[in-house]
Design a protein around this motif. Sequence first.
Motif, PDB file in Angstrom:
ATOM      1  N   ALA A 105     -46.925 -54.432  11.576  1.00  0.00           N
ATOM      2  CA  ALA A 105     -47.798 -53.312  11.223  1.00  0.00           C
ATOM      3  C   ALA A 105     -47.032 -52.239  10.448  1.00  0.00           C
ATOM      4  CB  ALA A 105     -48.381 -52.694  12.495  1.00  0.00           C
ATOM      5  N   ARG A 106     -47.721 -51.648   9.480  1.00  0.00           N
ATOM      6  CA  ARG A 106     -47.153 -50.507   8.763  1.00  0.00           C
ATOM      7  C   ARG A 106     -47.257 -49.286   9.663  1.00  0.00           C
ATOM      8  NH1 ARG A 106     -49.011 -53.765   4.745  1.00  0.00           N
ATOM      9  NH2 ARG A 106     -47.621 -53.928   2.964  1.00  0.00           N
ATOM     10  N   LEU A 107     -46.142 -48.554   9.789  1.00  0.00           N
ATOM     11  CA  LEU A 107     -46.117 -47.404  10.685  1.00  0.00           C
ATOM     12  C   LEU A 107     -46.316 -46.079   9.958  1.00  0.00           C
ATOM     13  CD1 LEU A 107     -43.075 -48.435  12.898  1.00  0.00           C
ATOM     14  CD2 LEU A 107     -45.510 -48.705  13.410  1.00  0.00           C
ATOM     15  N   ALA A 108     -45.701 -45.930   8.785  1.00  0.00           N
ATOM     16  CA  ALA A 108     -45.740 -44.641   8.092  1.00  0.00           C
ATOM     17  C   ALA A 108     -45.357 -44.829   6.633  1.00  0.00           C
ATOM     18  CB  ALA A 108     -44.780 -43.662   8.761  1.00  0.00           C
ATOM     19  N   ARG A 109     -45.710 -43.806   5.832  1.00  0.00           N
ATOM     20  CA  ARG A 109     -45.344 -43.783   4.407  1.00  0.00           C
ATOM     21  C   ARG A 109     -44.938 -42.376   4.024  1.00  0.00           C
ATOM     22  NH1 ARG A 109     -50.336 -47.397   2.415  1.00  0.00           N
ATOM     23  NH2 ARG A 109     -49.321 -49.384   2.649  1.00  0.00           N
ATOM     24  N   THR A 110     -44.042 -42.281   3.031  1.00  0.00           N
ATOM     25  CA  THR A 110     -43.667 -41.007   2.442  1.00  0.00           C
ATOM     26  C   THR A 110     -43.198 -41.270   1.021  1.00  0.00           C
ATOM     27  OG1 THR A 110     -42.473 -38.927   2.829  1.00  0.00           O
ATOM     28  CG2 THR A 110     -41.231 -40.977   3.178  1.00  0.00           C
ATOM     29  N   ARG A 111     -42.912 -40.212   0.289  1.00  0.00           N
ATOM     30  CA  ARG A 111     -42.473 -40.338  -1.098  1.00  0.00           C
ATOM     31  C   ARG A 111     -41.310 -39.377  -1.331  1.00  0.00           C
ATOM     32  NH1 ARG A 111     -47.338 -39.833  -4.605  1.00  0.00           N
ATOM     33  NH2 ARG A 111     -47.516 -41.996  -4.030  1.00  0.00           N
ATOM     34  N   VAL A 112     -40.299 -39.841  -2.093  1.00  0.00           N
ATOM     35  CA  VAL A 112     -39.167 -38.988  -2.466  1.00  0.00           C
ATOM     36  C   VAL A 112     -38.939 -39.084  -3.968  1.00  0.00           C
ATOM     37  CG1 VAL A 112     -38.004 -39.168  -0.229  1.00  0.00           C
ATOM     38  CG2 VAL A 112     -37.430 -40.796  -2.035  1.00  0.00           C
ATOM     39  N   ARG A 113     -38.210 -38.128  -4.489  1.00  0.00           N
ATOM     40  CA  ARG A 113     -37.858 -38.137  -5.904  1.00  0.00           C
ATOM     41  C   ARG A 113     -36.806 -39.213  -6.143  1.00  0.00           C
ATOM     42  NH1 ARG A 113     -35.820 -33.581  -9.623  1.00  0.00           N
ATOM     43  NH2 ARG A 113     -36.262 -34.612 -11.587  1.00  0.00           N
ATOM     44  N   GLY A 114     -36.917 -39.946  -7.212  1.00  0.00           N
ATOM     45  CA  GLY A 114     -35.978 -41.011  -7.532  1.00  0.00           C
ATOM     46  C   GLY A 114     -35.302 -40.744  -8.846  1.00  0.00           C
ATOM     47  N   PRO A 115     -34.462 -41.626  -9.295  1.00  0.00           N
ATOM     48  CA  PRO A 115     -34.005 -42.819  -8.579  1.00  0.00           C
ATOM     49  C   PRO A 115     -33.038 -42.446  -7.464  1.00  0.00           C
ATOM     50  CG  PRO A 115     -32.843 -42.626 -10.665  1.00  0.00           C
ATOM     51  CD  PRO A 115     -33.857 -41.519 -10.634  1.00  0.00           C
ATOM     52  N   LEU A 116     -32.891 -43.349  -6.496  1.00  0.00           N
ATOM     53  CA  LEU A 116     -32.015 -43.093  -5.360  1.00  0.00           C
ATOM     54  C   LEU A 116     -30.634 -43.684  -5.593  1.00  0.00           C
ATOM     55  CD1 LEU A 116     -34.388 -43.815  -2.338  1.00  0.00           C
ATOM     56  CD2 LEU A 116     -33.797 -41.603  -3.359  1.00  0.00           C
ATOM     57  N   ARG A 117     -29.638 -42.945  -5.184  1.00  0.00           N
ATOM     58  CA  ARG A 117     -28.260 -43.452  -5.173  1.00  0.00           C
ATOM     59  C   ARG A 117     -27.996 -44.209  -3.876  1.00  0.00           C
ATOM     60  NH1 ARG A 117     -24.657 -39.759  -8.456  1.00  0.00           N
ATOM     61  NH2 ARG A 117     -26.058 -38.275  -9.416  1.00  0.00           N
ATOM     62  N   GLN A 118     -28.783 -43.878  -2.846  1.00  0.00           N
ATOM     63  CA  GLN A 118     -28.499 -44.396  -1.516  1.00  0.00           C
ATOM     64  C   GLN A 118     -29.780 -44.471  -0.700  1.00  0.00           C
ATOM     65  OE1 GLN A 118     -25.617 -41.884   0.223  1.00  0.00           O
ATOM     66  NE2 GLN A 118     -25.141 -43.257   1.894  1.00  0.00           N
ATOM     67  N   PHE A 119     -29.862 -45.491   0.159  1.00  0.00           N
ATOM     68  CA  PHE A 119     -31.023 -45.731   1.026  1.00  0.00           C
ATOM     69  C   PHE A 119     -30.483 -46.508   2.213  1.00  0.00           C
ATOM     70  CE2 PHE A 119     -34.738 -48.157   2.377  1.00  0.00           C
ATOM     71  CZ  PHE A 119     -35.818 -47.312   2.145  1.00  0.00           C
ATOM     72  N   GLU A 120     -30.250 -45.844   3.340  1.00  0.00           N
ATOM     73  CA  GLU A 120     -29.655 -46.561   4.466  1.00  0.00           C
ATOM     74  C   GLU A 120     -30.105 -45.996   5.798  1.00  0.00           C
ATOM     75  OE1 GLU A 120     -25.347 -44.997   5.609  1.00  0.00           O
ATOM     76  OE2 GLU A 120     -25.421 -45.690   3.537  1.00  0.00           O
ATOM     77  N   LEU A 121     -30.114 -46.872   6.800  1.00  0.00           N
ATOM     78  CA  LEU A 121     -30.448 -46.477   8.159  1.00  0.00           C
ATOM     79  C   LEU A 121     -29.180 -46.085   8.907  1.00  0.00           C
ATOM     80  CD1 LEU A 121     -33.031 -49.234   9.129  1.00  0.00           C
ATOM     81  CD2 LEU A 121     -33.494 -46.799   8.834  1.00  0.00           C
ATOM     82  N   ALA A 122     -29.345 -45.169   9.864  1.00  0.00           N
ATOM     83  CA  ALA A 122     -28.250 -44.818  10.768  1.00  0.00           C
ATOM     84  C   ALA A 122     -27.900 -46.060  11.593  1.00  0.00           C
ATOM     85  CB  ALA A 122     -28.673 -43.678  11.682  1.00  0.00           C
ATOM     86  N   PRO A 123     -26.682 -46.147  12.107  1.00  0.00           N
ATOM     87  CA  PRO A 123     -26.304 -47.329  12.899  1.00  0.00           C
ATOM     88  C   PRO A 123     -27.247 -47.617  14.067  1.00  0.00           C
ATOM     89  CG  PRO A 123     -24.357 -46.068  12.340  1.00  0.00           C
ATOM     90  CD  PRO A 123     -25.539 -45.250  11.889  1.00  0.00           C
ATOM     91  N   ASP A 124     -27.836 -46.572  14.665  1.00  0.00           N
ATOM     92  CA  ASP A 124     -28.770 -46.804  15.777  1.00  0.00           C
ATOM     93  C   ASP A 124     -30.199 -47.059  15.296  1.00  0.00           C
ATOM     94  OD1 ASP A 124     -29.628 -44.284  14.989  1.00  0.00           O
ATOM     95  OD2 ASP A 124     -29.195 -43.316  16.911  1.00  0.00           O
ATOM     96  N   GLY A 125     -30.437 -46.986  13.987  1.00  0.00           N
ATOM     97  CA  GLY A 125     -31.739 -47.301  13.403  1.00  0.00           C
ATOM     98  C   GLY A 125     -32.786 -46.216  13.543  1.00  0.00           C
ATOM     99  N   THR A 126     -32.438 -45.042  14.037  1.00  0.00           N
ATOM    100  CA  THR A 126     -33.432 -44.000  14.284  1.00  0.00           C
ATOM    101  C   THR A 126     -33.668 -43.082  13.095  1.00  0.00           C
ATOM    102  OG1 THR A 126     -31.772 -42.507  15.206  1.00  0.00           O
ATOM    103  CG2 THR A 126     -32.943 -43.970  16.756  1.00  0.00           C
ATOM    104  N   ARG A 127     -32.748 -43.074  12.130  1.00  0.00           N
ATOM    105  CA  ARG A 127     -32.873 -42.164  10.984  1.00  0.00           C
ATOM    106  C   ARG A 127     -32.620 -42.915   9.686  1.00  0.00           C
ATOM    107  NH1 ARG A 127     -28.304 -38.368  12.339  1.00  0.00           N
ATOM    108  NH2 ARG A 127     -27.625 -40.236  13.404  1.00  0.00           N
ATOM    109  N   LEU A 128     -33.314 -42.485   8.632  1.00  0.00           N
ATOM    110  CA  LEU A 128     -33.143 -43.017   7.287  1.00  0.00           C
ATOM    111  C   LEU A 128     -32.512 -41.933   6.423  1.00  0.00           C
ATOM    112  CD1 LEU A 128     -33.767 -45.170   5.026  1.00  0.00           C
ATOM    113  CD2 LEU A 128     -35.899 -43.892   4.677  1.00  0.00           C
ATOM    114  N   LEU A 129     -31.492 -42.286   5.664  1.00  0.00           N
ATOM    115  CA  LEU A 129     -30.800 -41.378   4.750  1.00  0.00           C
ATOM    116  C   LEU A 129     -31.094 -41.805   3.322  1.00  0.00           C
ATOM    117  CD1 LEU A 129     -28.549 -39.258   4.028  1.00  0.00           C
ATOM    118  CD2 LEU A 129     -26.924 -41.135   4.307  1.00  0.00           C
ATOM    119  N   THR A 130     -31.555 -40.855   2.497  1.00  0.00           N
ATOM    120  CA  THR A 130     -31.740 -41.125   1.068  1.00  0.00           C
ATOM    121  C   THR A 130     -30.958 -40.085   0.281  1.00  0.00           C
ATOM    122  OG1 THR A 130     -33.737 -39.761   0.848  1.00  0.00           O
ATOM    123  CG2 THR A 130     -34.053 -42.087   1.418  1.00  0.00           C
TER     124      THR A 130
END
Length: 184
Positions: A105-130
Amino acid sequence: MTVLLQARRREVQAGLTRGDFTEPLPGWLVLNDEQRYSVRFGLLAHGAVLDAATLDDRIEPLPLKAHPQHRSVTADGTLAVLGYGRNGMAGFEIDIEAIDLRAGARLARTRVRGPLRQFELAPDGTRLLTTGPADGATEVFASASLQRLGAFPHDRARPVTWATFVPGSDSLWLLARDADDGLA
């Protein structure tokens, strides 16, 4: 737990995930399922979560809006976060969506300004860094809800070029460099 690492035409390469480490399984596996493969177009535009040993579906395939430019999966394989590039009214943007891989199931959506240099999850998977462009921002989101937790606007003269989560902390380390520094 398994995760799809790479795909080309009719072949996929899969890996076995253990904790925060993914070990590629040897060789390319041939995908013979005609529902997933088109001779003309290659892999079809839907996301499949596959078992690496058998290539059987773990959940029903999800239609994707396009081929994601950015993708990250939690180490336990329960959440995927995908980013799709698009041209918007304000310039290039990345549409981000979070997907529950247990329920499909899709949980959520958002939009950020691009292009991205980086897109990664925290080691515990609770946070996304862009990390966005020089005139954008470095942003942190709750990975499942994609609620913005914080943002650091870039200084155009010295933009952030890389960031990472500080282990055992809610902080980030940021690397910035002068925009006209050609030696770094």
